[in-house]
Design a protein around this motif. Sequence first.
Motif, short mmCIF file in Angstrom:
data_model
loop_
_atom_site.label_atom_id
_atom_site.label_comp_id
_atom_site.label_asym_id
_atom_site.label_seq_id
_atom_site.Cartn_x
_atom_site.Cartn_y
_atom_site.Cartn_z
N GLN A 48 0.15 7.66 -3.42
CA GLN A 48 -1.09 7.05 -3.88
C GLN A 48 -1.59 7.71 -5.16
O GLN A 48 -2.03 7.05 -6.09
CB GLN A 48 -2.14 7.13 -2.78
CG GLN A 48 -3.40 6.37 -3.09
CD GLN A 48 -4.36 6.39 -1.92
OE1 GLN A 48 -4.30 7.27 -1.07
NE2 GLN A 48 -5.26 5.44 -1.88
N ARG A 73 -7.07 6.54 2.17
CA ARG A 73 -6.23 7.71 2.44
C ARG A 73 -6.30 8.15 3.89
O ARG A 73 -5.55 9.02 4.31
CB ARG A 73 -6.66 8.88 1.55
CG ARG A 73 -6.26 8.70 0.14
CD ARG A 73 -6.46 9.97 -0.61
NE ARG A 73 -6.23 9.71 -2.02
CZ ARG A 73 -6.36 10.59 -2.95
NH1 ARG A 73 -6.75 11.80 -2.66
NH2 ARG A 73 -6.13 10.29 -4.20
N GLU A 100 -0.33 10.23 0.64
CA GLU A 100 -1.32 10.62 -0.38
C GLU A 100 -0.63 10.86 -1.71
O GLU A 100 -1.15 10.49 -2.77
CB GLU A 100 -2.05 11.89 0.05
CG GLU A 100 -3.25 11.64 0.90
CD GLU A 100 -4.07 12.90 1.12
OE1 GLU A 100 -4.27 13.67 0.15
OE2 GLU A 100 -4.51 13.11 2.24
N MET A 159 -1.65 -0.31 -4.78
CA MET A 159 -1.11 0.91 -4.17
C MET A 159 -2.10 2.07 -4.26
O MET A 159 -2.25 2.84 -3.32
CB MET A 159 0.20 1.29 -4.85
CG MET A 159 0.89 2.45 -4.20
SD MET A 159 2.50 2.76 -4.89
CE MET A 159 3.49 1.74 -3.84
N ALA A 160 -2.79 2.18 -5.36
CA ALA A 160 -3.70 3.30 -5.58
C ALA A 160 -5.02 3.15 -4.83
O ALA A 160 -5.67 4.15 -4.53
CB ALA A 160 -3.96 3.47 -7.07
N LYS A 200 -3.14 9.02 6.30
CA LYS A 200 -1.91 9.09 5.52
C LYS A 200 -1.42 10.53 5.47
O LYS A 200 -2.20 11.45 5.30
CB LYS A 200 -2.14 8.60 4.09
CG LYS A 200 -2.31 7.11 3.97
CD LYS A 200 -2.09 6.68 2.56
CE LYS A 200 -2.39 5.24 2.29
NZ LYS A 200 -2.23 4.31 3.33
N PRO A 240 0.83 -1.21 0.00
CA PRO A 240 0.00 0.00 0.00
C PRO A 240 0.87 1.26 0.00
O PRO A 240 2.01 1.25 0.42
CB PRO A 240 -0.79 -0.12 1.30
CG PRO A 240 -0.02 -1.03 2.15
CD PRO A 240 0.74 -1.95 1.24
N ALA A 241 0.29 2.34 -0.48
CA ALA A 241 0.98 3.63 -0.50
C ALA A 241 1.24 4.12 0.91
O ALA A 241 0.46 3.87 1.82
CB ALA A 241 0.15 4.64 -1.26
#
Length: 62
Positions: free
Chosen positions: A9, A52, A6, A47-48, A55, A2-3
Amino acid sequence: MPAKSESQQMAAGAALAAKRGEKKASELKGASKSMYDSMDEKELEKMASASRKDKPKHNHQS
């Protein structure tokens, strides 16, 4: 993976759009261009698509 921020992402989202043909790859810059070249669609999607919430705007590393 995962990112972590932000910004990361959003870059992954732009790269994913280019992979899917929704955006021109030539329009990508910086991190999104690098992600487009080095990651496959499945990795970019993972990842996208992360939440959020909680983050930071940018991932500051020392």
